[in-house]
Design an enzyme around this catalytic site. Sequence first.
Site, PDB file in Angstrom:
ATOM      1  N   TYR A 115      37.149  -7.332  22.687  1.00 21.40           N
ATOM      2  CA  TYR A 115      38.473  -7.724  23.184  1.00 21.40           C
ATOM      3  C   TYR A 115      39.490  -7.700  22.054  1.00 21.40           C
ATOM      4  O   TYR A 115      39.702  -8.702  21.376  1.00 21.40           O
ATOM      5  CB  TYR A 115      38.337  -9.142  23.768  1.00 21.40           C
ATOM      6  CG  TYR A 115      39.553  -9.734  24.444  1.00 21.40           C
ATOM      7  CD1 TYR A 115      40.212  -9.059  25.467  1.00 21.40           C
ATOM      8  CD2 TYR A 115      40.019 -10.999  24.105  1.00 21.40           C
ATOM      9  CE1 TYR A 115      41.311  -9.614  26.113  1.00 21.40           C
ATOM     10  CE2 TYR A 115      41.113 -11.575  24.746  1.00 21.40           C
ATOM     11  CZ  TYR A 115      41.749 -10.873  25.744  1.00 21.40           C
ATOM     12  OH  TYR A 115      42.831 -11.435  26.384  1.00 21.40           O
ATOM     13  N   ARG A 120      47.335  -6.281  23.596  1.00 16.26           N
ATOM     14  CA  ARG A 120      46.457  -6.979  24.528  1.00 16.26           C
ATOM     15  C   ARG A 120      47.259  -7.989  25.354  1.00 16.26           C
ATOM     16  O   ARG A 120      48.235  -8.536  24.869  1.00 16.26           O
ATOM     17  CB  ARG A 120      45.413  -7.713  23.669  1.00 16.26           C
ATOM     18  CG  ARG A 120      44.256  -8.282  24.389  1.00 16.26           C
ATOM     19  CD  ARG A 120      43.261  -8.833  23.388  1.00 16.26           C
ATOM     20  NE  ARG A 120      43.694 -10.111  22.832  1.00 16.26           N
ATOM     21  CZ  ARG A 120      43.084 -10.711  21.805  1.00 16.26           C
ATOM     22  NH1 ARG A 120      42.042 -10.150  21.226  1.00 16.26           N
ATOM     23  NH2 ARG A 120      43.513 -11.865  21.366  1.00 16.26           N
ATOM     24  N   ASP A 121      46.786  -8.237  26.573  1.00 16.82           N
ATOM     25  CA  ASP A 121      47.446  -9.215  27.451  1.00 16.82           C
ATOM     26  C   ASP A 121      48.945  -8.910  27.583  1.00 16.82           C
ATOM     27  O   ASP A 121      49.783  -9.794  27.441  1.00 16.82           O
ATOM     28  CB  ASP A 121      47.213 -10.642  26.933  1.00 16.82           C
ATOM     29  CG  ASP A 121      47.437 -11.697  28.011  1.00 16.82           C
ATOM     30  OD1 ASP A 121      47.426 -11.343  29.206  1.00 16.82           O
ATOM     31  OD2 ASP A 121      47.638 -12.867  27.665  1.00 16.82           O
ATOM     32  N   SER A 127      47.341 -14.313  25.388  1.00 13.78           N
ATOM     33  CA  SER A 127      46.187 -13.951  24.564  1.00 13.78           C
ATOM     34  C   SER A 127      46.492 -12.713  23.738  1.00 13.78           C
ATOM     35  O   SER A 127      45.620 -11.905  23.467  1.00 13.78           O
ATOM     36  CB  SER A 127      44.971 -13.687  25.454  1.00 13.78           C
ATOM     37  OG  SER A 127      44.741 -14.778  26.302  1.00 13.78           O
ATOM     38  N   ASP A 167      40.685  -7.950  31.556  1.00 11.38           N
ATOM     39  CA  ASP A 167      42.038  -7.849  32.138  1.00 11.38           C
ATOM     40  C   ASP A 167      42.777  -6.539  31.849  1.00 11.38           C
ATOM     41  O   ASP A 167      43.849  -6.321  32.408  1.00 11.38           O
ATOM     42  CB  ASP A 167      42.949  -9.006  31.696  1.00 11.38           C
ATOM     43  CG  ASP A 167      42.550 -10.316  32.350  1.00 11.38           C
ATOM     44  OD1 ASP A 167      41.721 -10.291  33.284  1.00 11.38           O
ATOM     45  OD2 ASP A 167      43.050 -11.367  31.919  1.00 11.38           O
ATOM     46  N   ASP A 346      42.081 -23.538  27.851  1.00  8.53           N
ATOM     47  CA  ASP A 346      42.814 -22.315  28.201  1.00  8.53           C
ATOM     48  C   ASP A 346      44.214 -22.325  27.587  1.00  8.53           C
ATOM     49  O   ASP A 346      44.921 -21.322  27.630  1.00  8.53           O
ATOM     50  CB  ASP A 346      42.966 -22.202  29.724  1.00  8.53           C
ATOM     51  CG  ASP A 346      41.636 -22.013  30.419  1.00  8.53           C
ATOM     52  OD1 ASP A 346      40.817 -21.215  29.949  1.00  8.53           O
ATOM     53  OD2 ASP A 346      41.410 -22.672  31.459  1.00  8.53           O
TER      54      ASP A 346
END
Length: 393
Positions: A115, A120-121, A127, A167, A346
């Site tokens: 990841y 990313r995200d 994230s 994702d 989270d």
Amino acid sequence: MRSAPLASALALGALVPSSGAVPTAIVSRDSSNPFVGRKLSINHSYAASLEATFDSFIEEGDELNARKTRTVQGLGTFQWAPAISLLASLDAAISAARAEQNQGGVPQVVGLVLYNLPDRDCSAGESAGELSGEDGLRRYKNEYVDGWAERLSRASDLTFAVVVEPDAVGNMVTNQGVPLCAEAKPIYEEGIAYAISKLQLPNVNLYLDASHGGWLGWPDNLVLEAAQQFKDIVDRAGNNATIRGFSTNVSNYNPFKATVREDYTEWSPSWDEDHYTSSLAPYLEELDLPTRFIVDQSRVHLPGAREEWGEWCNVAPAGLGAPQKTDLENPYIDSLVWVKPPGESDGRCGLEGAPAAGQWFNEYVQMLVENAHEDVQPADSLERVTKSWWPQI
Ligand SMILES: *[C@@H]1O[C@H](CO)[C@@H](O)[C@H](O)[C@H]1NC(C)=O
Ligand SMILES: *[C@@H]1O[C@H](CO)[C@@H](O)[C@H](O)[C@H]1NC(C)=O
Ligand SMILES: *[C@@H]1O[C@H](CO)[C@@H](O)[C@H](O)[C@H]1NC(C)=O
């Protein structure tokens, strides 16, 4: 979070192929399920973090949940290496699994999460990672993915299950209206294809992330688009590259089998992950992609905990879901697993008092243990189990 274009003519049953058999041609290099006869490896630092949870239960005089915590300390979770500097954590995971396999005599499947895509995200940014753009792509390939390939090829005595880029495909399919996601799409495609091609190793089982039923599980063009996107990526990896299957529900809270169908799932046939995998499978099959899934069940919300499917942050009340489990009625599932280690926050959202993302959230873990799935049975003893070959943490 996607809002729903609904009303499909397709009835749920119509989507499920009549035969549950998986055509042999589409199963990856090793047609056997890597989770059968192998135990998902323990992250011993994670197990050590649970000491705080155990102590809290003891202080409260709650012996039952203290004993359940002991059980959780012996369960495997996936381990994450979400940055170049964290590649060393793969070495720790590998040596612990090797010791368990050789000295403990328990065949291991090491669950890992790859990841670190550039940008990313791209839609939520919660994230976001360390890499960006074309330069990021170069580093992703040369420093990150190559580092994985080197380590996993050297560990040919171990079996790996690797979740690839949670994702990413969800963002590629549904968030092209977000400028960063539109820019990131070709980079994601090339990056993921590269990771697949470099990890074509006989001991490695790749699971591309398929987000979850609330994101890609509607019976309109979306499921088809997602399947086509997977196909494009795997084809781009070239040289007859194969994957083992797909992961769903990573870091989310959807039940595998919902006891109550929540209002917010509206008319979706993918209202829990059991149904989502069955919705996606025929489309994958059509494109000669494998129809094998692992489903993250580390944290499962209780009925009524969410008003919106999009709620993803420290959702309460919730409990630990079923740990590693392969004997399910759903023929597409390799295993239920814990991908997101239960207990890491989270973010500063959801349940009151939540610390920053990734920090230990002890009150939350206590709640998860209290509401744990029945497969998390209390240990016989309050003593912590240790083995001589385990790292001292
Ligand atoms: C192992 O667990 C610790 C403590 O929860 C965590 O900080 C670390 O990131 C985990 N390691 C991996 C590789 O996931
Ligand atoms: C891909 O598979 C086909 C059929 O098995 C084979 O003929 C071909 O040589 C393979 N291509 C590569 C690049 O391995
Ligand atoms: C998704 O994960 C959540 C929490 O891990 C769990 O409650 C839920 O059951 C999972 N959903 C599916 C469909 O597996």
